[in-house]
Write a protein that holds these residues in place. Structure first.
Motif, PDB file in Angstrom:
ATOM      1  N   LYS A 222       0.921  -1.329   0.023  1.00  0.00           N
ATOM      2  CA  LYS A 222      -0.034   0.081  -0.052  1.00  0.00           C
ATOM      3  C   LYS A 222       0.856   1.352  -0.066  1.00  0.00           C
ATOM      4  CE  LYS A 222      -3.753  -1.999   2.657  1.00  0.00           C
ATOM      5  NZ  LYS A 222      -4.679  -1.912   3.977  1.00  0.00           N
ATOM      6  N   ASP A 223       0.068   2.342  -0.466  1.00  0.00           N
ATOM      7  CA  ASP A 223       0.958   3.521  -0.279  1.00  0.00           C
ATOM      8  C   ASP A 223       0.529   4.395   1.029  1.00  0.00           C
ATOM      9  OD1 ASP A 223      -1.456   4.708  -0.447  1.00  0.00           O
ATOM     10  OD2 ASP A 223      -1.188   5.393  -2.555  1.00  0.00           O
ATOM     11  N   LEU A 229      -1.340  -0.981  -4.163  1.00  0.00           N
ATOM     12  CA  LEU A 229      -0.614  -0.701  -5.403  1.00  0.00           C
ATOM     13  C   LEU A 229      -0.161  -2.130  -5.880  1.00  0.00           C
ATOM     14  CD1 LEU A 229       1.879   2.064  -4.151  1.00  0.00           C
ATOM     15  CD2 LEU A 229      -0.410   2.120  -5.567  1.00  0.00           C
ATOM     16  N   GLY A 230      -0.279  -3.140  -5.132  1.00  0.00           N
ATOM     17  CA  GLY A 230       0.269  -4.511  -5.425  1.00  0.00           C
ATOM     18  C   GLY A 230       0.088  -5.508  -4.413  1.00  0.00           C
ATOM     19  N   HIS A 231       0.730  -6.822  -4.708  1.00  0.00           N
ATOM     20  CA  HIS A 231       0.874  -7.541  -3.702  1.00  0.00           C
ATOM     21  C   HIS A 231       2.361  -8.151  -3.523  1.00  0.00           C
ATOM     22  CE1 HIS A 231      -3.413  -7.414  -4.777  1.00  0.00           C
ATOM     23  NE2 HIS A 231      -3.844  -7.828  -3.513  1.00  0.00           N
ATOM     24  N   HIS A 232       2.433  -8.994  -2.615  1.00  0.00           N
ATOM     25  CA  HIS A 232       3.719  -9.514  -2.044  1.00  0.00           C
ATOM     26  C   HIS A 232       3.524 -10.916  -1.644  1.00  0.00           C
ATOM     27  CE1 HIS A 232       2.921  -9.161   2.251  1.00  0.00           C
ATOM     28  NE2 HIS A 232       2.585  -8.115   1.967  1.00  0.00           N
ATOM     29  N   THR A 233       4.660 -11.559  -1.633  1.00  0.00           N
ATOM     30  CA  THR A 233       4.656 -12.960  -0.976  1.00  0.00           C
ATOM     31  C   THR A 233       4.935 -13.105   0.377  1.00  0.00           C
ATOM     32  OG1 THR A 233       6.817 -13.102  -1.729  1.00  0.00           O
ATOM     33  CG2 THR A 233       5.081 -13.763  -3.495  1.00  0.00           C
ATOM     34  N   PHE A 259       9.955   3.092  -2.556  1.00  0.00           N
ATOM     35  CA  PHE A 259      10.684   2.575  -1.286  1.00  0.00           C
ATOM     36  C   PHE A 259       9.928   1.879  -0.063  1.00  0.00           C
ATOM     37  CE2 PHE A 259      13.190   5.612  -3.527  1.00  0.00           C
ATOM     38  CZ  PHE A 259      14.581   4.921  -3.522  1.00  0.00           C
ATOM     39  N   VAL A 260      10.357   0.919   0.429  1.00  0.00           N
ATOM     40  CA  VAL A 260       9.518   0.575   1.592  1.00  0.00           C
ATOM     41  C   VAL A 260       9.724   1.302   2.751  1.00  0.00           C
ATOM     42  CG1 VAL A 260       9.556  -1.450   3.236  1.00  0.00           C
ATOM     43  CG2 VAL A 260       9.807  -2.094   1.093  1.00  0.00           C
ATOM     44  N   LEU A 261       8.761   1.757   3.403  1.00  0.00           N
ATOM     45  CA  LEU A 261       8.770   2.696   4.365  1.00  0.00           C
ATOM     46  C   LEU A 261       8.369   2.152   5.689  1.00  0.00           C
ATOM     47  CD1 LEU A 261       6.695   5.640   3.198  1.00  0.00           C
ATOM     48  CD2 LEU A 261       9.045   5.538   2.827  1.00  0.00           C
ATOM     49  N   GLU A 262       7.569   1.117   5.549  1.00  0.00           N
ATOM     50  CA  GLU A 262       7.272   0.267   6.713  1.00  0.00           C
ATOM     51  C   GLU A 262       6.878  -1.251   6.603  1.00  0.00           C
ATOM     52  OE1 GLU A 262       4.322   1.338  10.607  1.00  0.00           O
ATOM     53  OE2 GLU A 262       3.889   2.248   8.727  1.00  0.00           O
ATOM     54  N   VAL A 263       7.073  -2.067   7.228  1.00  0.00           N
ATOM     55  CA  VAL A 263       6.750  -3.491   7.355  1.00  0.00           C
ATOM     56  C   VAL A 263       5.784  -3.706   8.443  1.00  0.00           C
ATOM     57  CG1 VAL A 263       7.591  -5.759   7.357  1.00  0.00           C
ATOM     58  CG2 VAL A 263       8.798  -4.307   6.081  1.00  0.00           C
ATOM     59  N   ILE A 271       4.379  -0.918   3.384  1.00  0.00           N
ATOM     60  CA  ILE A 271       3.875   0.601   3.220  1.00  0.00           C
ATOM     61  C   ILE A 271       5.174   0.949   2.130  1.00  0.00           C
ATOM     62  CG2 ILE A 271       3.017   2.867   3.871  1.00  0.00           C
ATOM     63  CD1 ILE A 271       1.302   0.287   4.651  1.00  0.00           C
ATOM     64  N   VAL A 272       4.716   1.628   1.259  1.00  0.00           N
ATOM     65  CA  VAL A 272       5.712   2.167   0.304  1.00  0.00           C
ATOM     66  C   VAL A 272       5.559   3.875  -0.036  1.00  0.00           C
ATOM     67  CG1 VAL A 272       6.248  -0.165  -1.127  1.00  0.00           C
ATOM     68  CG2 VAL A 272       4.515   1.508  -1.974  1.00  0.00           C
ATOM     69  N   GLY A 273       6.739   4.567  -0.399  1.00  0.00           N
ATOM     70  CA  GLY A 273       6.580   5.889  -0.975  1.00  0.00           C
ATOM     71  C   GLY A 273       7.575   6.329  -1.033  1.00  0.00           C
TER      72      GLY A 273
END
Length: 397
Positions: A222-223, A229-233, A259-263, A271-273
């Motif tokens: 997510k943003d 925005l997409g999916h991950h494994t 970039f990854v901002l938070e996991v 979370i990316v931004g």
């Protein structure tokens, strides 16, 4: 003195051992076997502590005419380094396994055994310096050449461990000089490449390795506004500051990389931004240790009763969050905090709060912040939370 030389099989430890012999000490070389399963540690030049490395270490000891032994620390390594690495990633944190190896294996298990066997000190090929202050207490300092300085990964050493640590390469100006010395001594490791990456991940693919050790499940990327925005494994396979591997399929509105901002392992979200949102101005660290005796401000604070709201200790430092990062001017203070974890344990928890005077990007929970005053290492703490300059809600726990 009776010296135990920790022989990794590389050129640095070889020259360090040789200098200890030249100084007239009674030296014994030891190589640490960290895995009982061939192929589970890296081979060639990419790792350390492999079968090839043990053979290189033996050849150096034979050349020096000193005894050589292999000590099996594989069980301790699995428990204290590998299992810790897996656990940290499961909780959405990014650990430093080399830091943990220095703390738990090379300067805890090894030193403990060495002292029990009557050795006075352990010698390694690290580029760092131990200095006795005016009171005779030993302090850890940066090496003479900052480009090769490894004091960051030694920030976990304690006062007692520094009493028995010796780093003969402390004042060596360059790695080229070490290699030249090794060649002059006839060591076969003179041109051996430096090791890098994580030794217990044979193929160098951390995400694939984690997939074999952690129950990963698909989730959402997510943003900062909560848009999918997409999916991950598997969220645990990502780390703050990461850019590669997001596979979002479409660029951001401004065309800039994300970039990854938070996991968030609990919700399995990433979370990316933008790069700008990676900046942090405050770091909170836990599980602090002190390299040598603590400075006066710390000692005074620790001697007080840990009451909530008690006055905190404050001191100026430079802080470093990666082995090869530039130090950042900072102000640090200590405080006792109360949270669910501390209440369950029945006591308040000590936190190190580091306020950065210059911005840092990509600081991830689980990393280590090492604190300095000048060249001296004061101590270290594991990063628990990092606060963003531009996003107050990014508070990785």
């Amino acid at each position: 003195m009776k010296i135990l030389a920790a022989m990794s099989g590389g050129v640095d430890s070889a020259v360090a051992a040789a200098r200890a012999v030249d100084a007239g000490h009674d030296v014994v070389g030891v190589h640490l076997a960290l895995s009982r399963m061939p192929g589970t540690l890296r081979t060639g030049s990419r790792g350390c502590c492999t079968i090839e490395d043990s053979m290189d270490a033996r050849r150096v000891c034979d050349k020096l005419g000193i005894p050589f032994y292999v000590w099996d620390f594989s069980e301790r390594f699995k428990e204290d380094v590998v299992d810790d690495f897996i656990s940290e990633y499961e909780h959405g944190r990014t650990p430093n396994p080399c830091m943990r190896c220095n703390e738990k294996i090379k300067f805890a298990a090894l030193l403990e055994k060495a002292v029990a066997l009557g050795f006075d000190a352990v010698v390694t090929g690290h580029y760092a310096k131990v200095i006795a202050n005016k009171d005779g207490n030993r302090e850890l300092h940066r090496a003479a050449t900052w480009a090769k300085d490894q004091s960051y990964v030694l920030g976990v050493l304690t006062h007692e461990q520094l009493k028995h640590a010796w780093f003969p390469l402390a004042d060596t100006p360059s790695k080229d000089e070490v290699r030249a010395e090794a060649a002059e001594r006839g060591f076969s490791v003179a041109k051996k490449p430096d090791s890098y990456d994580i030794c217990f991940i044979p193929e160098g693919d951390t995400r694939a390795w984690l997939g074999d050790h952690i129950a990963l499940r698909e989730g959402e990327i997510k943003d900062t506004e909560g848009n999918v925005l997409g999916h991950h494994t598997g969220a645990q396979a990502f780390t703050v500051g990461q850019r590669k591997g997001l596979a979002l399929g479409r660029p951001a509105a401004d065309g800039k990389p994300r970039f990854v901002l938070e996991v968030k392992p609990k919700t399995n979200e990433v979370i990316v931004g933008s790069r700008e949102l990676l900046a942090v101005d405050e770091i909170r660290g836990i599980r602090a240790t002190w390299a040598g005796l603590p400075i006066a401000e710390v000692t005074e604070f620790l001697e007080k009763t840990p009451e909530r709201g008690a006055q905190s200790a404050e001191f100026e430092i430079t802080s470093q969050v990666r082995a090869h990062a530039d130090p950042v001017l900072s102000a640090a203070h200590m405080e006792w905090v109360e949270d669910d974890e501390s209440v369950e344990a029945g006591k308040l928890r000590l936190e190190i709060v580091v306020r950065l005077k210059e911005g840092l990007k990509g600081v991830a929970p689980g990393q280590t912040v090492v604190m300095y005053q000048g060249t001296r290492v004061l101590g270290q703490a594991t990063i628990n939370r990092a606060y963003s300059l531009n996003r107050a809600d990014i508070q990785a726990a």
